[in-house]
Design a protein around this motif. Structure first.
Motif, PDB file in Angstrom:
ATOM      1  N   ILE A   1      -4.964   7.873 -18.580  1.00  0.00           N
ATOM      2  CA  ILE A   1      -5.189   6.435 -18.724  1.00  0.00           C
ATOM      3  C   ILE A   1      -3.936   5.700 -18.269  1.00  0.00           C
ATOM      4  CG2 ILE A   1      -5.480   4.548 -20.397  1.00  0.00           C
ATOM      5  CD1 ILE A   1      -7.149   6.463 -22.097  1.00  0.00           C
ATOM      6  N   VAL A   2      -4.125   4.662 -17.477  1.00  0.00           N
ATOM      7  CA  VAL A   2      -3.032   3.767 -17.122  1.00  0.00           C
ATOM      8  C   VAL A   2      -3.264   2.443 -17.845  1.00  0.00           C
ATOM      9  CG1 VAL A   2      -1.971   2.460 -15.258  1.00  0.00           C
ATOM     10  CG2 VAL A   2      -2.550   4.847 -14.905  1.00  0.00           C
ATOM     11  N   ALA A   3      -2.203   1.890 -18.473  1.00  0.00           N
ATOM     12  CA  ALA A   3      -2.326   0.634 -19.215  1.00  0.00           C
ATOM     13  C   ALA A   3      -1.186  -0.301 -18.842  1.00  0.00           C
ATOM     14  CB  ALA A   3      -2.306   0.903 -20.718  1.00  0.00           C
ATOM     15  N   ASN A   4      -1.445  -1.594 -18.960  1.00  0.00           N
ATOM     16  CA  ASN A   4      -0.378  -2.566 -18.690  1.00  0.00           C
ATOM     17  C   ASN A   4       0.759  -2.426 -19.691  1.00  0.00           C
ATOM     18  OD1 ASN A   4      -1.900  -3.589 -16.588  1.00  0.00           O
ATOM     19  ND2 ASN A   4      -2.830  -5.200 -17.839  1.00  0.00           N
ATOM     20  N   SER A   5       0.389  -2.067 -20.936  1.00  0.00           N
ATOM     21  CA  SER A   5       1.418  -1.868 -21.953  1.00  0.00           C
ATOM     22  C   SER A   5       0.891  -0.981 -23.063  1.00  0.00           C
ATOM     23  CB  SER A   5       1.876  -3.212 -22.540  1.00  0.00           C
ATOM     24  OG  SER A   5       0.822  -3.821 -23.273  1.00  0.00           O
ATOM     25  N   ILE A   6       1.811  -0.320 -23.770  1.00  0.00           N
ATOM     26  CA  ILE A   6       1.489   0.522 -24.915  1.00  0.00           C
ATOM     27  C   ILE A   6       2.245  -0.029 -26.113  1.00  0.00           C
ATOM     28  CG2 ILE A   6       1.522   2.862 -25.873  1.00  0.00           C
ATOM     29  CD1 ILE A   6       1.801   3.894 -22.977  1.00  0.00           C
ATOM     30  N   GLY A   7       1.552  -0.304 -27.200  1.00  0.00           N
ATOM     31  CA  GLY A   7       2.196  -0.865 -28.381  1.00  0.00           C
ATOM     32  C   GLY A   7       1.812  -0.123 -29.642  1.00  0.00           C
ATOM     33  N   CYS A   8       2.565  -0.371 -30.695  1.00  0.00           N
ATOM     34  CA  CYS A   8       2.282   0.240 -31.993  1.00  0.00           C
ATOM     35  C   CYS A   8       2.729  -0.722 -33.087  1.00  0.00           C
ATOM     36  CB  CYS A   8       2.991   1.582 -32.134  1.00  0.00           C
ATOM     37  SG  CYS A   8       2.599   2.448 -33.675  1.00  0.00           S
ATOM     38  N   SER A   9       1.995  -0.760 -34.170  1.00  0.00           N
ATOM     39  CA  SER A   9       2.330  -1.680 -35.264  1.00  0.00           C
ATOM     40  C   SER A   9       3.589  -1.234 -36.015  1.00  0.00           C
ATOM     41  CB  SER A   9       1.162  -1.792 -36.252  1.00  0.00           C
ATOM     42  OG  SER A   9       0.869  -0.522 -36.815  1.00  0.00           O
ATOM     43  N   ARG A  10       3.960   0.042 -35.853  1.00  0.00           N
ATOM     44  CA  ARG A  10       5.160   0.567 -36.505  1.00  0.00           C
ATOM     45  C   ARG A  10       6.328   0.627 -35.519  1.00  0.00           C
ATOM     46  NH1 ARG A  10       1.032   3.513 -38.835  1.00  0.00           N
ATOM     47  NH2 ARG A  10       1.022   3.549 -41.117  1.00  0.00           N
ATOM     48  N   THR A  11       7.501   0.340 -36.002  1.00  0.00           N
ATOM     49  CA  THR A  11       8.706   0.457 -35.165  1.00  0.00           C
ATOM     50  C   THR A  11       8.949   1.906 -34.807  1.00  0.00           C
ATOM     51  OG1 THR A  11       9.667  -1.446 -36.298  1.00  0.00           O
ATOM     52  CG2 THR A  11      11.157  -0.066 -35.005  1.00  0.00           C
ATOM     53  N   ASN A  12       8.733   2.797 -35.773  1.00  0.00           N
ATOM     54  CA  ASN A  12       8.879   4.231 -35.547  1.00  0.00           C
ATOM     55  C   ASN A  12       7.528   4.908 -35.815  1.00  0.00           C
ATOM     56  OD1 ASN A  12      11.790   4.298 -35.052  1.00  0.00           O
ATOM     57  ND2 ASN A  12      11.955   3.690 -37.217  1.00  0.00           N
ATOM     58  N   PRO A  13       6.719   5.070 -34.766  1.00  0.00           N
ATOM     59  CA  PRO A  13       5.379   5.635 -34.944  1.00  0.00           C
ATOM     60  C   PRO A  13       5.418   7.035 -35.559  1.00  0.00           C
ATOM     61  CG  PRO A  13       5.622   4.678 -32.769  1.00  0.00           C
ATOM     62  CD  PRO A  13       6.988   4.703 -33.368  1.00  0.00           C
ATOM     63  N   ARG A  14       4.380   7.331 -36.349  1.00  0.00           N
ATOM     64  CA  ARG A  14       4.258   8.655 -36.934  1.00  0.00           C
ATOM     65  C   ARG A  14       3.891   9.671 -35.864  1.00  0.00           C
ATOM     66  NH1 ARG A  14       0.076   6.627 -41.489  1.00  0.00           N
ATOM     67  NH2 ARG A  14      -0.984   6.216 -39.514  1.00  0.00           N
ATOM     68  N   SER A  15       4.252  10.932 -36.076  1.00  0.00           N
ATOM     69  CA  SER A  15       3.983  11.972 -35.075  1.00  0.00           C
ATOM     70  C   SER A  15       2.536  12.435 -35.095  1.00  0.00           C
ATOM     71  CB  SER A  15       4.907  13.174 -35.306  1.00  0.00           C
ATOM     72  OG  SER A  15       4.677  13.726 -36.602  1.00  0.00           O
ATOM     73  N   SER A  16       1.795  12.073 -36.129  1.00  0.00           N
ATOM     74  CA  SER A  16       0.385  12.447 -36.208  1.00  0.00           C
ATOM     75  C   SER A  16      -0.420  11.296 -36.814  1.00  0.00           C
ATOM     76  CB  SER A  16       0.195  13.716 -37.044  1.00  0.00           C
ATOM     77  OG  SER A  16       0.618  13.510 -38.369  1.00  0.00           O
TER      78      SER A  16
END
Length: 565
Positions: A272-287
């Protein structure tokens, strides 16, 4: 005018009408042009909502014109393997029996490939539509702006069409979609931009920063839902052709149906190609972490997404299905980065069942035997055929089709439906039925020559007939070739003779080929009247039973004509 109708018409005018082609209406009055513009806009709205294609693409699907047999648009969703055939009505009231009758007739013409009965706009798309119809579900939609439904007579007409077409297999749906349905989807144009969505990864890793790239495990149900939600919008236009029926599609479907927990082991995953990848957490969980993807596009793995979508719609459980997903952000990359990723992920490391045939040493033995006779047999992908250097040249695919017919109707039908499956397991049937260790190379060579000559003669007999009969002949050529090979083997055909003059033999069989074509058409119209030949001749059980009856008819006709002469 009801408020719902008023608001639908406003959306048609503002979102679709400026994109509608009215070049064939230049000699009409302004009021007639306005009416045609709205009718075509409604057809485009219906296609956009069903196929999830852009406004421009939906408007380009419009085939409305005089003598269009009631078909106002033909839309395609390669992702869902669906063809949308649309008739529209913007005047007050529900669909009348006369309007439905015309639409039903148009659908029959389309399914029978009676292109002469359809308008020039539909005829210009003949190649594209025929290719998709070979392996797609047909969704007929009567779309209108009235609040009332069809009356009993109109419903009877559409129900009869559905019953006739689905006699050999469930391939047609017929829907009436009135004011309520069109009101609910009136704002579809605003949702046709690049998809934004979230994906939850069971586990994931990154090369540097999750905002740049992620690779991990995603549930099959999420990807199925994503495909259902966005359909064609999810895929780069450059790879939509990949969604056509292929050997890969068949294997994916079988794995999801029979061994879903093994899907992850067998599947290469998607990119998948995306314009951007984001996450609600500053340090995303590994699972078990969720990432938001803006402007996402699947650039590799369209077949996987399509298979998951089909399984989802077939109510197959996807609880145990997992897929490796790689997400790449285009941020801080050159403008053509997405195109390059699309190109290279779809051209590198592509391996299909056919490639594994090269591992069978007997294929090389067959090739060497024929090479000494100045016949080229190419069983390796990428090896070009050279008709100038050799007296005759053919490849693995043509040999497989010809030998499938040589071995009988069952394998001929399999080869028509899914040729890639013939090479799925080199140690088992059907591969070893076609390429047994004692296969005479002359039989393979002569089967290919016979296959070519028979198809030419058989389809020539079909072209002499009207459109529906021509369609039946074309779609029955695999079964008919198997029957005619069987007949020829009992009538002086010399398949084991490398010097056999196949052309001369077939030149003397013109009348017999014509009789076989007549028997096939006559028997089909008795057993599948009004049915869809494309679907019928892929149904192995029906075709085997049908072939036995045709063989009896054929031999009786030959005996009768011989007795008469």
């Amino acid at each position: 005018m009801e408020l719902q109708e008023r608001q639908v018409r406003r959306r048609l005018e503002e979102d679709f009408e400026s994109h509608i082609d009215l070049s064939d209406y230049q000699q009409h009055s302004e009021s007639e042009q306005a009416k045609a513009r709205t009718t075509r806009a409604l057809a485009a709205l219906t296609v956009a909502a069903r196929a999830m294609v852009s406004v421009d693409e939906a408007c380009a699907s419009v085939v409305d014109e005089s003598n269009d047999q009631g078909i106002d648009a033909i839309g395609i969703s390669a992702a869902r393997r669906e063809v949308y055939v649309v008739q529209t009505k913007t005047s007050v009231g529900g669909p009348s029996p006369t309007e439905v009758m015309k639409f039903v007739h148009g659908i029959r013409c389309l399914l029978d490939w009676d292109w002469d009965a359809l308008g020039p706009k539909a005829r210009r798309r003949r190649g594209e539509i025929e290719e998709v119809l070979a392996d797609a579900r047909v969704i007929a939609i009567f779309s209108y702006l009235g609040a009332q439904g069809p009356n009993e007579d109109a419903s009877r007409l559409s129900n009869q069409l559905t019953e006739d077409v689905n006699a050999a297999g469930d391939i047609l749906e017929f829907h009436y979609e009135g004011l309520r349905e069109n009101f609910e989807r009136r704002n579809i144009a605003s949702g046709l931009s690049s998809p934004d969505s979230e994906l939850t990864f069971d586990r994931w890793i990154t090369m540097s920063d999750y905002r740049s790239e992620i690779m991990g495990i995603v549930s099959g149900e999420q990807l199925a839902t994503l495909t259902e939600q966005f359909s064609e919008l999810l895929f780069d236009k450059n790879i939509r052709a990949i969604l056509r029926s292929t050997e890969t599609n068949e294997v994916l479907d079988e794995t999801l149906r029979d061994s879903p927990s093994d899907f992850w082991y067998y599947n290469n995953g998607i990119t998948i190609v995306a314009n951007s990848i984001g996450c609600s957490r500053t340090n995303p969980r590994s699972s078990n972490e969720t990432f938001s993807l803006k402007g996402l596009s699947v650039v590799n793995g369209a077949q996987t997404c399509g298979a998951l979508s089909r399984a989802f719609r077939s109510n197959l459980p996807l609880d145990d299905v997992h897929v490796t997903v790689r997400v790449i952000s285009t941020a801080e990359h050159p403008e053509d980065f997405e195109k390059q990723v699309t190109r290279y992920t779809n051209t590198q490391n592509q391996v299909s069942n056919r490639e594994f045939v090269a591992l069978d040493p007997y294929q090389q033995e067959l090739s060497d035997l024929l090479l000494a006779e100045k016949v080229q047999y190419s069983f390796r992908t990428g090896q070009a055929l050279d008709d100038e250097e050799y007296d005759f040249a053919f490849d693995l695919e043509e040999a497989t089709r010809a030998l499938s017919c040589w071995s009988g109707v069952a394998n001929a039908t399999r080869a028509k439906r899914e040729i890639g499956r013939m090479w799925a397991d080199l140690s088992a049937s059907p591969y070893l039925e076609l390429f047994p260790r004692d296969l005479n190379a002359a039989i393979m060579y002569n089967s290919v020559r016979f296959w070519r000559s028979f198809r030419d003669s058989y389809n020539s007999a079909g072209r002499e007939r009207e459109h529906r009969a021509k369609n039946i002949v074309k779609n029955s050529e695999f079964m008919a070739s198997a029957l005619f090979m069987q007949w020829a083997r009992g009538n002086a055909a010399e398949f084991t003779n490398i010097d056999w003059d196949v052309a001369a033999f077939m030149a003397g069989c013109t009348d017999q080929v014509r009789v076989l074509a007549e028997c096939v058409v006559a028997r089909h119209e008795r057993e599948n009247p009004g049915g869809f030949a494309m679907s019928f001749f892929k149904n192995q059980q029906k075709v085997e039973t049908f072939a036995r009856a045709v063989r009896a008819d054929f031999l009786q006709e030959l005996q009768s004509s011989s007795g008469t002469s």
